[in-house]
Write a protein that holds these residues in place. Structure first.
Motif, PDB file in Angstrom:
ATOM      1  N   SER A   1     -10.980  48.529   3.187  1.00 55.25           N
ATOM      2  CA  SER A   1     -11.119  49.869   2.606  1.00 55.25           C
ATOM      3  C   SER A   1      -9.768  50.478   2.248  1.00 55.25           C
ATOM      4  CB  SER A   1     -11.909  50.791   3.527  1.00 55.25           C
ATOM      5  OG  SER A   1     -11.264  50.908   4.768  1.00 55.25           O
TER       6      SER A   1
ATOM      7  N   ASN B   1      -9.088  49.291  -1.301  1.00 48.50           N
ATOM      8  CA  ASN B   1      -9.996  49.737  -2.357  1.00 48.50           C
ATOM      9  C   ASN B   1     -10.003  51.245  -2.584  1.00 48.50           C
ATOM     10  OD1 ASN B   1     -10.828  47.253  -3.191  1.00 48.50           O
ATOM     11  ND2 ASN B   1     -12.747  47.258  -2.076  1.00 48.50           N
TER      12      ASN B   1
ATOM     13  N   THR C   1      -8.568  50.850  -8.787  1.00 45.64           N
ATOM     14  CA  THR C   1      -9.195  49.623  -8.299  1.00 45.64           C
ATOM     15  C   THR C   1     -10.681  49.628  -8.615  1.00 45.64           C
ATOM     16  OG1 THR C   1      -7.586  49.359  -6.529  1.00 45.64           O
ATOM     17  CG2 THR C   1      -9.694  48.259  -6.235  1.00 45.64           C
ATOM     18  N   GLU C   2     -11.128  48.572  -9.288  1.00 44.49           N
ATOM     19  CA  GLU C   2     -12.558  48.401  -9.533  1.00 44.49           C
ATOM     20  C   GLU C   2     -13.199  47.941  -8.227  1.00 44.49           C
ATOM     21  OE1 GLU C   2     -14.194  49.079 -12.416  1.00 44.49           O
ATOM     22  OE2 GLU C   2     -12.282  49.716 -13.253  1.00 44.49           O
ATOM     23  N   THR C   3     -14.250  48.611  -7.810  1.00 44.73           N
ATOM     24  CA  THR C   3     -14.951  48.194  -6.597  1.00 44.73           C
ATOM     25  C   THR C   3     -16.352  47.745  -6.980  1.00 44.73           C
ATOM     26  OG1 THR C   3     -15.616  50.465  -6.150  1.00 44.73           O
ATOM     27  CG2 THR C   3     -13.627  49.672  -5.053  1.00 44.73           C
ATOM     28  N   TYR C   4     -16.899  46.882  -6.151  1.00 40.76           N
ATOM     29  CA  TYR C   4     -18.187  46.265  -6.439  1.00 40.76           C
ATOM     30  C   TYR C   4     -19.084  46.404  -5.213  1.00 40.76           C
ATOM     31  CZ  TYR C   4     -15.132  44.166  -9.939  1.00 40.76           C
ATOM     32  OH  TYR C   4     -14.224  43.976 -10.941  1.00 40.76           O
ATOM     33  N   ASN C   5     -20.365  46.081  -5.384  1.00 42.88           N
ATOM     34  CA  ASN C   5     -21.267  46.121  -4.237  1.00 42.88           C
ATOM     35  C   ASN C   5     -21.075  44.863  -3.386  1.00 42.88           C
ATOM     36  OD1 ASN C   5     -23.096  44.021  -5.166  1.00 42.88           O
ATOM     37  ND2 ASN C   5     -23.886  45.509  -6.634  1.00 42.88           N
TER      38      ASN C   5
ATOM     39  N   TYR D   1     -19.349  40.752  -4.059  1.00 44.92           N
ATOM     40  CA  TYR D   1     -18.266  40.083  -3.327  1.00 44.92           C
ATOM     41  C   TYR D   1     -18.769  38.802  -2.663  1.00 44.92           C
ATOM     42  CZ  TYR D   1     -15.381  44.340  -3.741  1.00 44.92           C
ATOM     43  OH  TYR D   1     -14.654  45.398  -4.208  1.00 44.92           O
TER      44      TYR D   1
ATOM     45  N   ALA E   1     -10.683  40.453  -9.949  1.00 47.51           N
ATOM     46  CA  ALA E   1     -10.025  41.621  -9.360  1.00 47.51           C
ATOM     47  C   ALA E   1      -8.766  41.183  -8.645  1.00 47.51           C
ATOM     48  CB  ALA E   1     -10.963  42.318  -8.377  1.00 47.51           C
TER      49      ALA E   1
ATOM     50  N   THR F   1      -5.844  43.479  -6.404  1.00 50.71           N
ATOM     51  CA  THR F   1      -5.410  44.813  -6.008  1.00 50.71           C
ATOM     52  C   THR F   1      -4.574  44.735  -4.747  1.00 50.71           C
ATOM     53  OG1 THR F   1      -6.143  47.093  -5.682  1.00 50.71           O
ATOM     54  CG2 THR F   1      -7.477  45.384  -4.671  1.00 50.71           C
TER      55      THR F   1
END
Length: 180
Positions: A20, A23, A28-32, A36, A78, A80
């Protein structure tokens, strides 16, 4: 590069609950979680995490191998780095690891990534790493913002055909046809 107290290791499922701090950045692109986990299951070699000497996550990269024929390539989904771990060469180290996997494990022709056209800082960083703008994808980000498809040729692409820029932009729905 300049991050000697950093370990880059294969990402594990439990690392999803420790990232966390990475992100939280608005860029930053975050995904469900399922997204992942899908990458972790299908392309584990492309999912890497950097940790400091205390085991604290500092950054990660995830990607995949895709395409056919001379379009076979590594893709950066991604990358980051936590705000407090930037400017020590960590993004470059993670990108180099993905490029090496694309070249030596998958024998790809190039590596590509998508970046928001408004993210000048990231575009400059990728150019410093040897990437160039290949084409523009209109409305790539939720139909609201365009993306640059940036590429870096790998040694297998002897004539660097994979990075010759396209003049006309495309739409996201054209991407699957492009790689099919």
């Amino acid at each position: 590069p300049r991050c000697p107290m950093t370990t880059v290791k294969r990402f594990k499922a439990e690392d999803l609950f420790r990232m966390s701090n990475i992100n939280l950045d608005s860029l930053t692109e975050t995904y469900n979680l399922a997204f992942y986990l899908q990458y972790l299951a299908k392309w584990p070699e492309y999912f890497l995490m950097a940790e400091n000497s205390n085991g604290r996550p500092m950054g990660y990269i995830m990607g995949k191998a895709e395409g056919l024929g001379e379009s076979w390539h590594g893709h950066v989904t991604a990358v980051t780095v936590a705000c407090d771990s930037r400017r020590i060469g960590l993004a470059e180290r993670l990108m180099k690891a993905l490029e090496d996997i694309s070249e030596f494990t998958h024998n790809g022709y190039f590596v590509d990534l998508f970046v928001r056209v408004s993210n000048a800082l990231a575009i400059g960083m990728y150019k410093k790493f040897g990437y160039s703008i290949y084409r523009t994808v209109l409305g790539y980000y939720s139909g609201e913002e365009d993306a640059y498809d940036m590429r870096k040729a790998l040694p297998r692409d002897v004539h660097k055909k994979s990075i010759i820029p396209l003049k006309e932009p495309i739409y996201p729905q054209d991407l699957e046809q492009w790689y099919a």
